[in-house]
Design a protein around this motif. Structure first.
Motif, PDB file in Angstrom:
ATOM      1  N   ILE A 116     -16.881  18.708  -7.848  1.00 56.45           N
ATOM      2  CA  ILE A 116     -17.570  19.507  -8.873  1.00 56.45           C
ATOM      3  C   ILE A 116     -17.009  20.925  -8.903  1.00 56.45           C
ATOM      4  O   ILE A 116     -16.691  21.467  -9.981  1.00 56.45           O
ATOM      5  N   ARG A 117     -16.870  21.534  -7.735  1.00 56.36           N
ATOM      6  CA  ARG A 117     -16.341  22.901  -7.687  1.00 56.36           C
ATOM      7  C   ARG A 117     -14.902  22.955  -8.190  1.00 56.36           C
ATOM      8  O   ARG A 117     -14.504  23.893  -8.890  1.00 56.36           O
ATOM      9  N   ALA A 118     -14.114  21.952  -7.844  1.00 54.68           N
ATOM     10  CA  ALA A 118     -12.720  21.917  -8.306  1.00 54.68           C
ATOM     11  C   ALA A 118     -12.649  21.749  -9.817  1.00 54.68           C
ATOM     12  O   ALA A 118     -11.812  22.365 -10.484  1.00 54.68           O
ATOM     13  N   ALA A 119     -13.520  20.919 -10.375  1.00 54.41           N
ATOM     14  CA  ALA A 119     -13.537  20.720 -11.826  1.00 54.41           C
ATOM     15  C   ALA A 119     -13.886  22.009 -12.551  1.00 54.41           C
ATOM     16  O   ALA A 119     -13.267  22.361 -13.571  1.00 54.41           O
ATOM     17  N   LEU A 120     -14.869  22.748 -12.038  1.00 51.69           N
ATOM     18  CA  LEU A 120     -15.226  24.031 -12.644  1.00 51.69           C
ATOM     19  C   LEU A 120     -14.070  25.016 -12.533  1.00 51.69           C
ATOM     20  O   LEU A 120     -13.730  25.710 -13.506  1.00 51.69           O
ATOM     21  N   ALA A 121     -13.445  25.076 -11.374  1.00 51.13           N
ATOM     22  CA  ALA A 121     -12.345  26.019 -11.169  1.00 51.13           C
ATOM     23  C   ALA A 121     -11.139  25.674 -12.030  1.00 51.13           C
ATOM     24  O   ALA A 121     -10.427  26.578 -12.511  1.00 51.13           O
ATOM     25  N   ALA A 122     -10.915  24.385 -12.249  1.00 51.96           N
ATOM     26  CA  ALA A 122      -9.758  23.952 -13.048  1.00 51.96           C
ATOM     27  C   ALA A 122     -10.004  24.087 -14.541  1.00 51.96           C
ATOM     28  O   ALA A 122      -9.059  23.998 -15.335  1.00 51.96           O
ATOM     29  N   GLY A 123     -11.252  24.283 -14.946  1.00 56.23           N
ATOM     30  CA  GLY A 123     -11.561  24.406 -16.366  1.00 56.23           C
ATOM     31  C   GLY A 123     -11.782  23.085 -17.067  1.00 56.23           C
ATOM     32  O   GLY A 123     -11.608  22.981 -18.283  1.00 56.23           O
ATOM     33  N   LEU A 124     -12.190  22.063 -16.309  1.00 54.41           N
ATOM     34  CA  LEU A 124     -12.506  20.764 -16.913  1.00 54.41           C
ATOM     35  C   LEU A 124     -13.944  20.799 -17.424  1.00 54.41           C
ATOM     36  O   LEU A 124     -14.813  20.057 -16.982  1.00 54.41           O
ATOM     37  N   THR A 125     -14.181  21.674 -18.371  1.00 54.23           N
ATOM     38  CA  THR A 125     -15.541  21.970 -18.811  1.00 54.23           C
ATOM     39  C   THR A 125     -15.792  21.500 -20.242  1.00 54.23           C
ATOM     40  O   THR A 125     -14.857  21.402 -21.044  1.00 54.23           O
ATOM     41  N   PRO A 126     -17.068  21.230 -20.591  1.00 53.41           N
ATOM     42  CA  PRO A 126     -18.228  21.347 -19.714  1.00 53.41           C
ATOM     43  C   PRO A 126     -18.254  20.246 -18.662  1.00 53.41           C
ATOM     44  O   PRO A 126     -17.971  19.092 -18.957  1.00 53.41           O
ATOM     45  N   VAL A 127     -18.603  20.621 -17.436  1.00 50.89           N
ATOM     46  CA  VAL A 127     -18.765  19.647 -16.358  1.00 50.89           C
ATOM     47  C   VAL A 127     -20.172  19.069 -16.463  1.00 50.89           C
ATOM     48  O   VAL A 127     -21.161  19.792 -16.364  1.00 50.89           O
ATOM     49  N   LYS A 128     -20.237  17.747 -16.668  1.00 50.05           N
ATOM     50  CA  LYS A 128     -21.524  17.080 -16.834  1.00 50.05           C
ATOM     51  C   LYS A 128     -21.803  16.187 -15.633  1.00 50.05           C
ATOM     52  O   LYS A 128     -20.903  15.494 -15.147  1.00 50.05           O
ATOM     53  N   LEU A 129     -23.038  16.212 -15.175  1.00 53.01           N
ATOM     54  CA  LEU A 129     -23.473  15.330 -14.100  1.00 53.01           C
ATOM     55  C   LEU A 129     -24.362  14.253 -14.697  1.00 53.01           C
ATOM     56  O   LEU A 129     -25.365  14.555 -15.349  1.00 53.01           O
ATOM     57  N   ASN A 130     -23.979  12.994 -14.495  1.00 53.42           N
ATOM     58  CA  ASN A 130     -24.753  11.857 -14.983  1.00 53.42           C
ATOM     59  C   ASN A 130     -25.748  11.425 -13.915  1.00 53.42           C
ATOM     60  O   ASN A 130     -25.347  11.073 -12.802  1.00 53.42           O
TER      61      ASN A 130
END
Length: 323
Positions: free
Chosen positions: A143-157
């Motif tokens: 999750i932290r890596a996705a936010l840092a990489a800009g894979l946004t919006p990061v959604k949690l199912n």
């Protein structure tokens, strides 16, 4: 493409593997499910070919699923090839997040736009119980890596199950208030081992009610991505919550998708027993015009709506059909 109910079909979910590194209790038994042989699974170059054909018929968005897509070798290479296809506007991915920490930046560089991460609990021991083998610390790294990489919006199912994780609804809402994460609460569907858990179903309206009594909600149309979720911002918060209602409130009238299984079958609907083989014609050397016609046929066969509440049960596990 337009189906017989005048819905525009522009979204393709592709299961790139039927394998998963977890054994989530509502998805499959502890021993897993029967896996397809190597030759039965679409090769990466075949997936790219079918994606190119799909783009030519009007598909503009692709989501990679599994199984767990990040267990597939050379997934970054596949993303790069898909991102280069003219007409494809977005490549996204659904993952359990275990391997995302190591791959997030490479996936972003290859052209992946955003990720959905499956996470049904915030408790370490409960996560281990649900998945039978997972480590929630690895998911948080993802999750932290996705936010840092800009894979946004990061959604949690989050699939809510009564008597099991419904006591965490407000914990997830608080997470959405404090972090730039988008929590999507999903009603439990009778698929796989969850088919025998009728009393575990929690309607989304109940989930929303529990949250709104503590955290005021306001509509969040800016987050809409042509998906089934009804999205709301937590007033004063950094993230949002969304509600996906396959059982209590059909969104079938807005369905815009097809599914391609890992073994090369097109499914017009997740909860329908019809599948159209496209791997056979592809390997037999069918021209792209013929493959495009198979996509068009799949669109023409899309039913008006699913019938989950009428007692019919999906015989394939979610990991086998590209959940």
């Amino acid at each position: 493409m337009q189906d017989t109910f005048q819905r525009q079909i522009n979204y393709l979910r592709i299961a790139i593997t039927d394998r998963c590194n977890l054994r989530c209790r509502y998805c499959m038994p502890a021993t897993g499910v029967p896996l397809k042989g190597h030759e039965d699974i679409l090769r990466l170059e075949e997936i790219a070919t079918l994606a190119r054909v799909a783009a030519g018929t009007g598909i503009s968005r692709i989501r990679l699923t599994g199984g767990e897509p990040l267990v597939r070798k050379n997934v970054v290479t596949l993303v790069r090839e898909l991102a280069a296809i003219p007409g494809l506007e977005e490549i996204s991915l659904t993952t359990n997040g275990i391997f995302l920490g190591a791959l997030a930046f490479s996936l972003k560089e290859a052209g992946l736009k955003r990720v959905n991460i499956s996470l049904d609990t915030l408790k370490k021991d409960r996560y281990r119980y649900i998945t039978r083998r997972g480590n929630i610390a690895s998911v948080w790294q993802g999750i932290r890596a996705a936010l840092a990489a800009g894979l946004t919006p990061v959604k949690l199912n989050v699939v809510i199950t009564r008597g099991f994780n419904d006591d965490e609804i407000l914990d997830f809402a608080r997470l959405a208030r404090e972090e730039p994460l988008h929590i999507r609460f999903i009603e439990l569907m009778p698929i796989g081992t969850a088919a025998a858990s009728g009393t575990a179903y929690v309607p989304a309206e109940e989930i929303k009610g529990r949250i709104s009594r503590v955290y005021p909600l306001e509509p969040f149309p800016d987050l809409a991505t042509n998906g089934p979720a009804a999205n709301f911002r937590l007033v004063g918060g950094r993230g949002s919550v969304g509600f996906i209602t396959p059982m209590s409130n059909h969104f079938c009238s807005r369905c815009n998708r097809l599914r391609l299984t890992a073994d090369g079958k097109l499914r017009p609907c997740l909860y329908w027993d019809g599948e159209i083989d496209i791997k056979g014609p592809l390997r037999a050397g069918a021209p792209e015009t013929e493959l495009a016609a198979i996509f068009a046929r799949a669109v023409s066969l899309k039913p008006a709506e699913h019938h989950m509440e009428n007692g019919w049960r999906q015989p394939r596990a979610m990991s086998q059909i590209g959940g």
